[in-house]
Design a protein around this motif. Structure first.
Motif, PDB file in Angstrom:
ATOM      1  N   UNK A   1       0.876  -1.171   0.000  1.00 18.95           N
ATOM      2  CA  UNK A   1       0.000   0.000   0.000  1.00 18.95           C
ATOM      3  C   UNK A   1       0.908   1.214   0.000  1.00 18.95           C
ATOM      4  N   UNK A   2       1.052   1.843  -1.142  1.00 18.50           N
ATOM      5  CA  UNK A   2       1.967   2.981  -1.260  1.00 18.50           C
ATOM      6  C   UNK A   2       1.477   4.211  -0.501  1.00 18.50           C
ATOM      7  N   UNK A   3       0.171   4.379  -0.339  1.00 13.59           N
ATOM      8  CA  UNK A   3      -0.361   5.543   0.366  1.00 13.59           C
ATOM      9  C   UNK A   3       0.027   5.513   1.843  1.00 13.59           C
TER      10      UNK A   3
ATOM     11  N   UNK B   1       3.532  -2.726   3.713  1.00 12.87           N
ATOM     12  CA  UNK B   1       3.546  -3.916   2.861  1.00 12.87           C
ATOM     13  C   UNK B   1       3.366  -5.141   3.741  1.00 12.87           C
ATOM     14  N   UNK B   2       2.711  -6.158   3.198  1.00 11.29           N
ATOM     15  CA  UNK B   2       2.546  -7.399   3.946  1.00 11.29           C
ATOM     16  C   UNK B   2       2.660  -8.585   3.007  1.00 11.29           C
ATOM     17  N   UNK B   3       3.164  -9.672   3.547  1.00 13.98           N
ATOM     18  CA  UNK B   3       3.377 -10.907   2.802  1.00 13.98           C
ATOM     19  C   UNK B   3       2.239 -11.860   3.116  1.00 13.98           C
TER      20      UNK B   3
ATOM     21  N   UNK C   1       1.084  -3.668  -6.115  1.00 12.06           N
ATOM     22  CA  UNK C   1       0.769  -2.381  -5.514  1.00 12.06           C
ATOM     23  C   UNK C   1      -0.745  -2.204  -5.483  1.00 12.06           C
ATOM     24  N   UNK C   2      -1.263  -1.811  -4.317  1.00  7.58           N
ATOM     25  CA  UNK C   2      -2.697  -1.583  -4.158  1.00  7.58           C
ATOM     26  C   UNK C   2      -2.925  -0.136  -3.748  1.00  7.58           C
ATOM     27  N   UNK C   3      -4.088   0.396  -4.091  1.00  8.95           N
ATOM     28  CA  UNK C   3      -4.409   1.784  -3.777  1.00  8.95           C
ATOM     29  C   UNK C   3      -4.799   1.963  -2.319  1.00  8.95           C
ATOM     30  N   UNK C   4      -5.436   0.952  -1.749  1.00  5.95           N
ATOM     31  CA  UNK C   4      -5.918   1.073  -0.381  1.00  5.95           C
ATOM     32  C   UNK C   4      -5.881  -0.293   0.288  1.00  5.95           C
ATOM     33  N   UNK C   5      -5.518  -0.296   1.561  1.00  8.14           N
ATOM     34  CA  UNK C   5      -5.507  -1.528   2.348  1.00  8.14           C
ATOM     35  C   UNK C   5      -6.054  -1.197   3.729  1.00  8.14           C
ATOM     36  N   UNK C   6      -5.996  -2.146   4.637  1.00  5.62           N
ATOM     37  CA  UNK C   6      -6.509  -1.894   5.983  1.00  5.62           C
ATOM     38  C   UNK C   6      -5.697  -0.826   6.709  1.00  5.62           C
ATOM     39  N   UNK C   7      -4.479  -0.561   6.270  1.00 11.91           N
ATOM     40  CA  UNK C   7      -3.651   0.465   6.893  1.00 11.91           C
ATOM     41  C   UNK C   7      -4.057   1.884   6.492  1.00 11.91           C
ATOM     42  N   UNK C   8      -4.727   2.033   5.342  1.00  9.81           N
ATOM     43  CA  UNK C   8      -5.092   3.374   4.888  1.00  9.81           C
ATOM     44  C   UNK C   8      -6.592   3.573   4.714  1.00  9.81           C
ATOM     45  N   UNK C   9      -7.403   2.520   4.875  1.00 11.77           N
ATOM     46  CA  UNK C   9      -8.849   2.641   4.697  1.00 11.77           C
ATOM     47  C   UNK C   9      -9.464   3.357   5.902  1.00 11.77           C
ATOM     48  N   UNK C  10     -10.307   4.375   5.671  1.00  7.52           N
ATOM     49  CA  UNK C  10     -10.878   5.147   6.775  1.00  7.52           C
ATOM     50  C   UNK C  10     -11.648   4.310   7.796  1.00  7.52           C
ATOM     51  N   UNK C  11     -12.303   3.254   7.368  1.00  8.09           N
ATOM     52  CA  UNK C  11     -13.063   2.429   8.311  1.00  8.09           C
ATOM     53  C   UNK C  11     -12.138   1.756   9.316  1.00  8.09           C
ATOM     54  N   UNK C  12     -11.026   1.227   8.850  1.00 10.20           N
ATOM     55  CA  UNK C  12     -10.111   0.501   9.731  1.00 10.20           C
ATOM     56  C   UNK C  12      -9.197   1.426  10.526  1.00 10.20           C
ATOM     57  N   UNK C  13      -8.966   2.629  10.046  1.00  7.82           N
ATOM     58  CA  UNK C  13      -8.084   3.550  10.760  1.00  7.82           C
ATOM     59  C   UNK C  13      -8.839   4.400  11.773  1.00  7.82           C
ATOM     60  N   UNK C  14     -10.172   4.337  11.771  1.00  5.69           N
ATOM     61  CA  UNK C  14     -10.973   5.112  12.705  1.00  5.69           C
ATOM     62  C   UNK C  14     -11.202   6.539  12.260  1.00  5.69           C
TER      63      UNK C  14
END
Length: 90
Positions: free
Chosen positions: A16-18, A22-24, A47-60
């Motif tokens: 997740x570049x944003x 990165x995760x394996x 490369x993905x645009x959004x993951x759990x690290x940058x998604x507003x739902x998961x980041x609060x």
């Protein structure tokens, strides 16, 4: 499982570049690019645009936007909020 009908299931790095994260994991995703992981092995990287690290739902950081005044329209239509003495339930 029938042979030669399913894609290869192997370790892949999703990045997740944003978020700079990165995760394996194991996946059937393919990529021409590779990355050297912490264990010294080289894995395909996707490369993905959004993951759990940058998604507003998961980041609060998620927020509710009432852009059309839906709450006000509901209150006008049904006479306020329940428990305030107006409307069919109050």
């Amino acid at each position: 499982m029938q042979q030669d009908k399913h894609p290869e299931y192997r370790p892949v790095v999703f990045r997740d570049r944003a978020a700079g994260y990165a995760f394996l994991t194991r996946s059937t995703a393919t990529s021409e690019q590779t990355i050297e992981w912490d264990d010294g092995e080289s894995y395909p990287v996707v490369d993905v645009e959004i993951s759990s690290e940058s998604h507003p739902f998961y980041t609060g950081k998620a927020r509710t936007v009432d852009s059309e005044g839906r709450v006000a329209r509901f209150e006008r239509r049904y006479g306020g909020r329940p428990g305030e003495g107006s409307g069919p339930t109050g």
